[in-house]
Design a protein around this motif. Structure first.
Motif, PDB file in Angstrom:
ATOM      1  N   ALA A  70      14.706  -6.345  -0.895  1.00 46.05           N
ATOM      2  CA  ALA A  70      16.161  -6.408  -0.783  1.00 46.05           C
ATOM      3  C   ALA A  70      16.647  -7.849  -0.622  1.00 46.05           C
ATOM      4  O   ALA A  70      17.610  -8.263  -1.262  1.00 46.05           O
ATOM      5  CB  ALA A  70      16.627  -5.557   0.391  1.00 46.05           C
ATOM      6  N   ALA A  73      16.385  -9.594  -3.823  1.00 45.99           N
ATOM      7  CA  ALA A  73      17.465  -9.201  -4.728  1.00 45.99           C
ATOM      8  C   ALA A  73      18.712 -10.039  -4.475  1.00 45.99           C
ATOM      9  O   ALA A  73      19.385 -10.470  -5.404  1.00 45.99           O
ATOM     10  CB  ALA A  73      17.777  -7.717  -4.556  1.00 45.99           C
ATOM     11  N   ARG A  74      19.006 -10.279  -3.204  1.00 48.18           N
ATOM     12  CA  ARG A  74      20.179 -11.092  -2.878  1.00 48.18           C
ATOM     13  C   ARG A  74      20.018 -12.507  -3.400  1.00 48.18           C
ATOM     14  O   ARG A  74      20.945 -13.082  -3.966  1.00 48.18           O
ATOM     15  CB  ARG A  74      20.395 -11.098  -1.367  1.00 48.18           C
ATOM     16  N   ASN A  77      20.296 -12.631  -7.154  1.00 46.38           N
ATOM     17  CA  ASN A  77      21.574 -12.138  -7.674  1.00 46.38           C
ATOM     18  C   ASN A  77      21.401 -10.938  -8.606  1.00 46.38           C
ATOM     19  O   ASN A  77      22.047 -10.846  -9.645  1.00 46.38           O
ATOM     20  CB  ASN A  77      22.321 -13.262  -8.403  1.00 46.38           C
ATOM     21  N   VAL A  78      20.493 -10.053  -8.230  1.00 44.76           N
ATOM     22  CA  VAL A  78      20.326  -8.811  -8.972  1.00 44.76           C
ATOM     23  C   VAL A  78      20.230  -7.670  -7.972  1.00 44.76           C
ATOM     24  O   VAL A  78      20.208  -7.897  -6.758  1.00 44.76           O
ATOM     25  CB  VAL A  78      19.067  -8.826  -9.864  1.00 44.76           C
ATOM     26  N   THR A  79      20.136  -6.446  -8.467  1.00 44.93           N
ATOM     27  CA  THR A  79      20.045  -5.289  -7.586  1.00 44.93           C
ATOM     28  C   THR A  79      18.600  -5.090  -7.134  1.00 44.93           C
ATOM     29  O   THR A  79      17.663  -5.541  -7.806  1.00 44.93           O
ATOM     30  CB  THR A  79      20.514  -4.025  -8.318  1.00 44.93           C
ATOM     31  N   PRO A  80      18.397  -4.405  -6.019  1.00 41.40           N
ATOM     32  CA  PRO A  80      17.037  -4.117  -5.544  1.00 41.40           C
ATOM     33  C   PRO A  80      16.198  -3.384  -6.588  1.00 41.40           C
ATOM     34  O   PRO A  80      14.979  -3.594  -6.653  1.00 41.40           O
ATOM     35  CB  PRO A  80      17.286  -3.235  -4.312  1.00 41.40           C
ATOM     36  N   GLN A  81      16.809  -2.544  -7.375  1.00 38.76           N
ATOM     37  CA  GLN A  81      16.079  -1.819  -8.407  1.00 38.76           C
ATOM     38  C   GLN A  81      15.500  -2.765  -9.450  1.00 38.76           C
ATOM     39  O   GLN A  81      14.373  -2.587  -9.916  1.00 38.76           O
ATOM     40  CB  GLN A  81      16.981  -0.805  -9.106  1.00 38.76           C
TER      41      GLN A  81
END
Lengths: 160, 160
Positions: A70, A73-74, A77-81
DNA sequence: TGTTAACTGTCAAGCGCTTGATATGAATCC
DNA sequence: GGATTCATATCAAGCGCTTGACAGTTAACA
């Protein structure tokens, strides 16, 4: 190519829809510079079979081992997926490994393997070269100035 | 956050996989600045129901009416198919129209409609505000300097 | 004139990422 | 101690873009 396609005559009250300098704005120059640099990076890294996204992920974990998906991801700059997908691929290549978190049972820490470190080392050599070529004409002080200006823009945009 | 997670001790021959300044590089600062600015742009434009990609497309056609899809794709750094998809959507909204090319029968020119110009005018007002906020602290000369530096980087990366 | 080359536009398939929703674990508050 | 809140991870579906391929059109060339 038609730089003067739009006739700029006398100004009425609100005749002009957009400013004439719209194509000279910082945000546009910013975008083009990022396209050029990242594109070059991607091209060079392709010789190692590595995508720029993979390089970015590996180097983040290199500097902060044990990073969580997580948090990664931050930073990217993308989603956790999206991170999970990248991690799965890199883990499949044996460049990355997921360890159980010491305190949080449900969370997994990410760590580089020896193969991952070696791949990162090779990739970084190419990226350093790209960086050098991109900032060649600016000189050390020009490069430092550019970085400082970019940081101010980033901060201003983030807090707006 | 763990800024000193990687222990930097004495250097052996090739112990260090990557330079310690990897996270301070121009390309990384460039990426973050672009993320921040474009993200803010996207957020503000959402109030008008317009995506940043749509804005970029419209403003390109505004300054170069009669632009072809392929040329537009090159300027926006996407494939012609992606442009076709965007054009179809904007045409469906009545903001864009495709006219037959005067010389080439198979080619289509792109032109803004009155509705497109009006939408662009509203959108541009928001973008101008974003631009102003992002470059507020830099001042006019700082902004000009940043733009000039970015152009040099773009040029250097493109010709490399 | 026929041929080649270059460019445009479009179809089909695949991939990567996002949005939305769900489950689990941990910390906080009453 | 139990309920609430928050964060992480994961599953499912959808969307936008890319890669690859193909057809139509024009210009250059022999």
């Amino acid at each position: 190519m038609n730089p003067v396609a739009y006739s700029r005559g006398v100004r009425h009250d609100d005749e002009e829809p957009v400013g004439a300098d719209a194509l000279d704005r910082v945000s546009w120059a910013l975008r083009q510079a990022d396209w050029a640099v990242q594109g070059l990076k991607e091209q060079r890294l392709r010789s190692l079979g590595m995508a720029a996204a993979h390089y970015a992920l590996l180097i983040c974990i290199h500097f902060d081992p044990g990073l969580t998906g997580a948090e990664l991801a931050r930073r990217l700059n993308v989603t956790p997926q999206a991170v999970a997908s990248l991690v799965a691929r890199l883990e499949g290549r044996g460049q990355l490994e997921r360890r159980p978190h010491p305190r949080h049972r449900h969370v997994q820490e990410l760590h580089l393997t020896d193969a991952g470190r070696e791949a990162l080392r090779e990739a970084d050599a190419l990226v350093v070269e790209v960086e050098r070529q991109a900032t060649e004409k600016l000189g050390p002080e020009g490069t430092a100035l550019l970085t400082a200006l970019l940081r101010q823009v980033t901060e201003a945009a983030r807090e707006a």
